[in-house]
Structure formats: C-alpha cells, structure tokens
Design an enzyme around this catalytic site. Structure first.
Site, short mmCIF file in Angstrom:
data_model
loop_
_atom_site.label_atom_id
_atom_site.label_comp_id
_atom_site.label_asym_id
_atom_site.label_seq_id
_atom_site.Cartn_x
_atom_site.Cartn_y
_atom_site.Cartn_z
N SER A 13 0.84 -1.19 0.00
CA SER A 13 0.00 0.00 0.00
C SER A 13 0.88 1.24 0.00
O SER A 13 1.62 1.50 0.95
CB SER A 13 -0.91 0.01 1.23
N HIS A 68 -1.15 -1.13 -4.31
CA HIS A 68 -2.43 -0.73 -3.74
C HIS A 68 -2.41 0.79 -3.50
O HIS A 68 -1.47 1.31 -2.90
CB HIS A 68 -2.64 -1.50 -2.44
N ASP A 127 -4.55 4.01 -2.06
CA ASP A 127 -5.65 4.38 -1.17
C ASP A 127 -6.11 5.81 -1.37
O ASP A 127 -5.34 6.74 -1.17
CB ASP A 127 -5.20 4.22 0.29
N MET A 175 -8.76 8.69 -0.11
CA MET A 175 -9.63 9.04 1.02
C MET A 175 -10.14 10.46 0.86
O MET A 175 -9.37 11.34 0.45
CB MET A 175 -8.84 8.94 2.33
N HIS A 197 -8.22 1.69 -4.21
CA HIS A 197 -9.19 1.50 -3.12
C HIS A 197 -9.82 2.85 -2.81
O HIS A 197 -9.20 3.70 -2.20
CB HIS A 197 -8.41 0.93 -1.92
N MET A 211 -11.94 5.06 -0.84
CA MET A 211 -12.62 5.29 0.43
C MET A 211 -13.28 6.65 0.34
O MET A 211 -12.92 7.61 1.03
CB MET A 211 -11.60 5.22 1.58
N MET A 240 -11.79 -5.53 4.67
CA MET A 240 -10.98 -4.65 5.53
C MET A 240 -10.76 -5.34 6.88
O MET A 240 -11.69 -5.85 7.49
CB MET A 240 -11.70 -3.31 5.77
N PHE A 283 -6.65 4.88 8.04
CA PHE A 283 -5.26 5.11 8.45
C PHE A 283 -4.43 3.85 8.30
O PHE A 283 -4.93 2.74 8.53
CB PHE A 283 -5.22 5.55 9.93
N GLY A 284 -3.17 4.05 7.95
CA GLY A 284 -2.22 2.94 7.98
C GLY A 284 -1.75 2.71 9.41
O GLY A 284 -2.02 3.52 10.30
N GLY A 285 -1.08 1.59 9.63
CA GLY A 285 -0.42 1.34 10.91
C GLY A 285 -1.32 0.92 12.05
O GLY A 285 -0.91 0.94 13.20
N ASP A 306 -6.96 -6.20 3.80
CA ASP A 306 -6.27 -4.91 3.91
C ASP A 306 -6.38 -4.37 5.33
O ASP A 306 -7.49 -4.11 5.81
CB ASP A 306 -6.91 -3.93 2.91
N GLY A 307 -5.23 -4.18 5.97
CA GLY A 307 -5.21 -3.53 7.28
C GLY A 307 -4.52 -4.37 8.34
O GLY A 307 -4.98 -5.46 8.66
N GLY A 308 -3.39 -3.88 8.82
CA GLY A 308 -2.70 -4.57 9.91
C GLY A 308 -2.04 -5.88 9.51
O GLY A 308 -1.73 -6.71 10.36
N SER A 363 2.39 -0.30 6.24
CA SER A 363 3.48 0.00 7.17
C SER A 363 4.46 -1.16 7.29
O SER A 363 5.66 -0.94 7.45
CB SER A 363 2.92 0.40 8.53
#
Ligand code: DX5
Ligand code: ZN
Length: 219
Positions: A7, A32, A34, A36, A65, A67, A136, A142-144, A174-176, A197
């Site tokens: 990402s 990827h 993002d 927003m 993506h 958002m 998700m 947010f990333g991280g 996607d995410g974490g 991240s």
C-alpha cells in the site's frame, strides 16, 4: 500463490519511483493505492494526479481502493487516470450494480470492499458482478493500525461461498497485515494481501518484501 500488494499510503512520496522500482525488482506485481475523501473516512490521502504519475511510470497492476462517498462520481476519472482495479466500498453508495457495469465498460476490473463490521453475507447479491472482494481488517482511514482478527470470518465466509457457487473472485485483505499474521490470513483464504506499514516502515523495503514473499512462497 497469494500475492502481496504494497500500500503506497506508507511510501515516501519523495522517493516514490525508487521505492516502486525496489518492489518490482522483488517480483511484486500489484500496487495498492488508497484514496480518502475526509468524509467516508476521517482522513485525506492521495488522488488523481498522483495516480496519473504512477501510471506513466509503471505497468504494474494499480489496485485503487476508493474510500470516498458516492464513488459513482469518480469512476470515469480514476479509470482515465490509470486504475486497473477499482474498489468501491459497499457502505459508500447504493448504486453498486450500475458502478460495476460502468467499470467493466471502461475495460477495468470491478471490486467491492467491506468494512470490518459489515458481514460478507450482505454482499451476496453483488458477488456475481465483481472480480475481487476486499475485506478490511482495520477500520478504513489510516495505515499502521492493529489487525482485527474477527475479519477472518469474512474471508472464510466469502471463500466458502465462492467455492460452493462456482464463482471466481479474488479475496483481498487490507489492514494490519504483517509478517506474523500473513500465513494465517492466507490459510483463511486470502488471495491478495495488502500491506503498508509493514512493507515501508519497518526497515529495509527490499528485505521486508523478501520476507513476505518467502512466507507466501512456502504456502
Ligand atoms: C487503510 C488503507 C490501507 C492501509 C493499510 O484504510 O486501506 O490500505 O494503507 O496500512 P497498514 O498495512 O499499515 O495497516
Ligand atoms: Zn487500502
């Protein structure tokens, strides 16, 4: 083999070309991206001009993506800017089918995204229109953030439904996502792992990518 889609939200935008080159040299084929709008999610990120620049720089698959609220307003613009896959949020519109048809007309790949608290069952009627479902595993914005383990229920449910109904969409998560949970999410059924991240902010990008690829290759 499952794929890794880094990402770019966590990339260093001063060194974007250089960082994309590193990823490509490690065998990465998806990026990827993002977007927003500060309304659908409480953050603002990157948009059309940056996507255009990346498109002119690489032939990698650009996985966009969105958002953003009422994504139907921007499908043509993101297509023209160079998106390959266009992910819209289920929760952001009621014009899903119209949007997926338009994405196909434009020669692009339609995808639907669900937030962690949306059940996969809500999108059953839409599955036949898409080539990818993005699950998700954090609240978008947010990333991280930390991975939400319950999101694997959505991955498992979608995989079982797809396999039992002769459908062929990819399942993306996607995410974490990190080196510790990558294997578990692939076992649950994810085909494409987005990681921001843990690719860009945990030391050397090249080494982190290699470690991810090792895990995916062993599966
Ligand atoms: C969050 C974005 C993600 C984000 C993931 O709303 O959709 O793509 O970049 O970042 P990490 O991998 O750091 O959780
Ligand atoms: Zn994303």
């Amino acid at each position: 083999m499952a794929k890794l889609a880094p990402s770019l939200l966590s990339a260093d935008f001063i060194k974007l070309g250089e960082q994309i080159d590193i990823l490509k040299s490690k065998g990465i084929s998806y990026l990827h991206f993002d977007v927003m709008d500060g309304i659908f999610v409480p953050n603002i990120s990157i948009g059309i001009p940056v996507l255009k620049s990346i498109r002119s720089y690489t032939d990698m698959v650009l996985d966009v993506h969105l958002m953003i609220t009422q994504p139907e307003r921007y499908i043509d613009a993101f297509s023209a800017a160079g998106a390959d896959i266009i992910n819209i949020h289920y929760e952001a519109t009621d014009k899903h089918i119209e949007i997926f048809k338009r994405i196909r007309e434009l020669g692009k790949t339609p995808a639907i995204t669900i937030k962690p608290r949306t059940s996969w069952k809500e999108i059953i009627p839409l599955l036949k229109y898409v080539d990818m479902v993005l699950v998700m595993s954090v609240e978008p914005g947010f990333g991280g953030q930390s991975f939400i383990p319950e999101s694997l229920n959505n991955v498992r449910g979608l995989k079982e439904y797809r396999d039992n109904h002769g459908l062929a969409f990819d399942i993306e998560i996607d995410g974490g996502i990190n080196l510790e949970n990558a294997e578990k999410v692939v076992s649950a059924g994810a085909d494409i792992l987005v990681a921001g991240s843990s690719v860009f902010s945990k030391g050397d990008i090249s080494e982190q990518t290699e470690k991810f690829m090792d895990i995916l290759e062993k599966r």
